[in-house]
Design a protein around this motif. Structure first.
Motif, PDB file in Angstrom:
ATOM      1  N   HIS A  61      39.183  26.986  71.194  1.00  0.00           N
ATOM      2  CA  HIS A  61      40.595  27.257  71.462  1.00  0.00           C
ATOM      3  C   HIS A  61      41.410  25.988  71.579  1.00  0.00           C
ATOM      4  O   HIS A  61      40.887  24.895  71.781  1.00  0.00           O
ATOM      5  N   CYS A  62      42.712  26.166  71.442  1.00  0.00           N
ATOM      6  CA  CYS A  62      43.680  25.102  71.640  1.00  0.00           C
ATOM      7  C   CYS A  62      44.889  25.734  72.339  1.00  0.00           C
ATOM      8  O   CYS A  62      44.738  26.723  73.043  1.00  0.00           O
ATOM      9  N   ARG A  63      46.049  25.202  72.132  1.00  0.00           N
ATOM     10  CA  ARG A  63      47.240  25.741  72.794  1.00  0.00           C
ATOM     11  C   ARG A  63      47.653  27.081  72.180  1.00  0.00           C
ATOM     12  O   ARG A  63      47.897  28.043  72.894  1.00  0.00           O
ATOM     13  N   SER A  64      47.712  27.149  70.846  1.00  0.00           N
ATOM     14  CA  SER A  64      48.227  28.355  70.193  1.00  0.00           C
ATOM     15  C   SER A  64      47.270  28.987  69.185  1.00  0.00           C
ATOM     16  O   SER A  64      47.502  30.108  68.741  1.00  0.00           O
ATOM     17  N   GLY A  65      46.227  28.279  68.808  1.00  0.00           N
ATOM     18  CA  GLY A  65      45.278  28.786  67.821  1.00  0.00           C
ATOM     19  C   GLY A  65      45.300  28.043  66.504  1.00  0.00           C
ATOM     20  O   GLY A  65      44.421  28.226  65.664  1.00  0.00           O
ATOM     21  N   LYS A  66      46.278  27.174  66.276  1.00  0.00           N
ATOM     22  CA  LYS A  66      46.390  26.440  65.012  1.00  0.00           C
ATOM     23  C   LYS A  66      45.336  25.343  64.891  1.00  0.00           C
ATOM     24  O   LYS A  66      44.579  25.293  63.921  1.00  0.00           O
ATOM     25  N   ARG A  67      45.273  24.441  65.866  1.00  0.00           N
ATOM     26  CA  ARG A  67      44.297  23.340  65.794  1.00  0.00           C
ATOM     27  C   ARG A  67      42.869  23.867  65.811  1.00  0.00           C
ATOM     28  O   ARG A  67      42.010  23.386  65.069  1.00  0.00           O
ATOM     29  N   SER A  68      42.610  24.850  66.668  1.00  0.00           N
ATOM     30  CA  SER A  68      41.251  25.400  66.725  1.00  0.00           C
ATOM     31  C   SER A  68      40.880  26.049  65.395  1.00  0.00           C
ATOM     32  O   SER A  68      39.744  25.930  64.934  1.00  0.00           O
ATOM     33  N   HIS A  79      29.987  21.705  57.604  1.00  0.00           N
ATOM     34  CA  HIS A  79      28.735  21.684  58.364  1.00  0.00           C
ATOM     35  C   HIS A  79      28.035  23.041  58.411  1.00  0.00           C
ATOM     36  O   HIS A  79      27.047  23.191  59.125  1.00  0.00           O
ATOM     37  N   GLY A  80      28.550  24.024  57.686  1.00  0.00           N
ATOM     38  CA  GLY A  80      27.861  25.298  57.533  1.00  0.00           C
ATOM     39  C   GLY A  80      27.799  26.190  58.761  1.00  0.00           C
ATOM     40  O   GLY A  80      26.952  27.080  58.823  1.00  0.00           O
ATOM     41  N   PHE A  81      28.675  25.972  59.735  1.00  0.00           N
ATOM     42  CA  PHE A  81      28.669  26.834  60.919  1.00  0.00           C
ATOM     43  C   PHE A  81      29.057  28.257  60.529  1.00  0.00           C
ATOM     44  O   PHE A  81      29.942  28.464  59.691  1.00  0.00           O
ATOM     45  N   GLU A  82      28.410  29.250  61.171  1.00  0.00           N
ATOM     46  CA  GLU A  82      28.705  30.659  60.907  1.00  0.00           C
ATOM     47  C   GLU A  82      28.923  31.447  62.199  1.00  0.00           C
ATOM     48  O   GLU A  82      29.081  32.664  62.164  1.00  0.00           O
ATOM     49  N   ASN A  83      28.949  30.761  63.333  1.00  0.00           N
ATOM     50  CA  ASN A  83      29.002  31.426  64.641  1.00  0.00           C
ATOM     51  C   ASN A  83      30.257  31.062  65.430  1.00  0.00           C
ATOM     52  O   ASN A  83      30.279  31.168  66.646  1.00  0.00           O
ATOM     53  N   LEU A  84      31.308  30.645  64.729  1.00  0.00           N
ATOM     54  CA  LEU A  84      32.516  30.164  65.395  1.00  0.00           C
ATOM     55  C   LEU A  84      33.615  31.219  65.387  1.00  0.00           C
ATOM     56  O   LEU A  84      33.818  31.903  64.381  1.00  0.00           O
ATOM     57  N   TYR A  85      34.325  31.318  66.508  1.00  0.00           N
ATOM     58  CA  TYR A  85      35.417  32.280  66.663  1.00  0.00           C
ATOM     59  C   TYR A  85      36.640  31.546  67.194  1.00  0.00           C
ATOM     60  O   TYR A  85      36.551  30.811  68.179  1.00  0.00           O
ATOM     61  N   ASN A  86      37.777  31.780  66.555  1.00  0.00           N
ATOM     62  CA  ASN A  86      39.028  31.196  67.010  1.00  0.00           C
ATOM     63  C   ASN A  86      39.638  32.096  68.085  1.00  0.00           C
ATOM     64  O   ASN A  86      39.667  33.316  67.925  1.00  0.00           O
ATOM     65  N   LEU A  87      40.107  31.495  69.177  1.00  0.00           N
ATOM     66  CA  LEU A  87      40.782  32.276  70.212  1.00  0.00           C
ATOM     67  C   LEU A  87      42.196  32.564  69.736  1.00  0.00           C
ATOM     68  O   LEU A  87      43.037  31.669  69.665  1.00  0.00           O
ATOM     69  N   LYS A  88      42.445  33.805  69.386  1.00  0.00           N
ATOM     70  CA  LYS A  88      43.737  34.214  68.839  1.00  0.00           C
ATOM     71  C   LYS A  88      44.843  33.982  69.874  1.00  0.00           C
ATOM     72  O   LYS A  88      44.776  34.503  70.974  1.00  0.00           O
ATOM     73  N   GLY A  90      45.468  31.258  71.434  1.00  0.00           N
ATOM     74  CA  GLY A  90      45.132  30.117  72.275  1.00  0.00           C
ATOM     75  C   GLY A  90      45.383  30.328  73.760  1.00  0.00           C
ATOM     76  O   GLY A  90      45.448  31.445  74.259  1.00  0.00           O
ATOM     77  N   ILE A  91      45.525  29.205  74.448  1.00  0.00           N
ATOM     78  CA  ILE A  91      45.689  29.249  75.898  1.00  0.00           C
ATOM     79  C   ILE A  91      47.042  29.861  76.283  1.00  0.00           C
ATOM     80  O   ILE A  91      47.184  30.426  77.374  1.00  0.00           O
ATOM     81  N   LEU A  92      48.012  29.825  75.375  1.00  0.00           N
ATOM     82  CA  LEU A  92      49.296  30.473  75.659  1.00  0.00           C
ATOM     83  C   LEU A  92      49.108  31.982  75.799  1.00  0.00           C
ATOM     84  O   LEU A  92      49.651  32.607  76.721  1.00  0.00           O
ATOM     85  N   ALA A  93      48.341  32.584  74.902  1.00  0.00           N
ATOM     86  CA  ALA A  93      48.063  34.020  74.993  1.00  0.00           C
ATOM     87  C   ALA A  93      47.234  34.326  76.237  1.00  0.00           C
ATOM     88  O   ALA A  93      47.448  35.346  76.903  1.00  0.00           O
ATOM     89  N   TYR A  94      46.298  33.443  76.567  1.00  0.00           N
ATOM     90  CA  TYR A  94      45.481  33.641  77.766  1.00  0.00           C
ATOM     91  C   TYR A  94      46.370  33.645  79.011  1.00  0.00           C
ATOM     92  O   TYR A  94      46.202  34.482  79.903  1.00  0.00           O
ATOM     93  N   ALA A  95      47.341  32.733  79.044  1.00  0.00           N
ATOM     94  CA  ALA A  95      48.269  32.681  80.183  1.00  0.00           C
ATOM     95  C   ALA A  95      49.129  33.941  80.242  1.00  0.00           C
ATOM     96  O   ALA A  95      49.399  34.467  81.325  1.00  0.00           O
ATOM     97  N   ASP A  96      49.544  34.439  79.100  1.00  0.00           N
ATOM     98  CA  ASP A  96      50.390  35.643  79.057  1.00  0.00           C
ATOM     99  C   ASP A  96      49.633  36.906  79.439  1.00  0.00           C
ATOM    100  O   ASP A  96      50.145  37.751  80.172  1.00  0.00           O
ATOM    101  N   GLU A  97      48.403  37.050  78.937  1.00  0.00           N
ATOM    102  CA  GLU A  97      47.694  38.323  79.056  1.00  0.00           C
ATOM    103  C   GLU A  97      46.616  38.374  80.140  1.00  0.00           C
ATOM    104  O   GLU A  97      46.277  39.455  80.608  1.00  0.00           O
ATOM    105  N   ILE A  98      46.079  37.225  80.531  1.00  0.00           N
ATOM    106  CA  ILE A  98      44.928  37.224  81.444  1.00  0.00           C
ATOM    107  C   ILE A  98      45.240  36.539  82.770  1.00  0.00           C
ATOM    108  O   ILE A  98      44.964  37.083  83.836  1.00  0.00           O
TER     109      ILE A  98
END
Length: 105
Positions: A61-68, A79-88, A90-98
């Motif tokens: 995660h990042c602030r809004s989801g762009k950098r992440s 690097h062939g990662f297949e287990n990564l998830y972007n926090l939709k 970001g932390i702004l949504a986490y602050a709003d919803e959680i």
């Protein structure tokens, strides 16, 4: 790119699931607000590949989801990662919803 919502992240945290949460913001941003992730700033990701798990879910995660999202695309393509998830949202949504006690910036 796979995504997870802030509600799904909160459920993961509450359940005690074994996953890795990585914050790719800068240290000064981390000091303003953080949600328990491991700080690996975006520009240090290339030197921290070995610190990113390949055998469990990794939420980035990042602030809004762009950098992440950019970090995930780079890790998957180079690097062939297949287990990564972007926090939709970001932390702004986490602050709003959680956790509205988090400082938004």
């Amino acid at each position: 790119m796979k995504e997870t919502t802030v509600k799904e992240l909160a459920e993961l945290k509450a359940s005690g699931a074994d996953f890795q949460l990585i914050d790719v913001r800068e240290e000064n941003e981390f000091e303003i607000a953080e949600i328990g992730g491991e700080l690996i700033p975006m520009n240090t990701i290339p030197g921290n590949i070995d610190n990113i798990s390949r055998d469990k879910k990794v939420v980035i995660h990042c602030r809004s989801g762009k950098r992440s999202g950019d970090v995930i695309n780079w890790l998957e393509q180079n690097h062939g990662f297949e287990n990564l998830y972007n926090l939709k949202g970001g932390i702004l949504a986490y602050a709003d919803e959680i956790d509205n006690s988090l400082t938004k910036y």
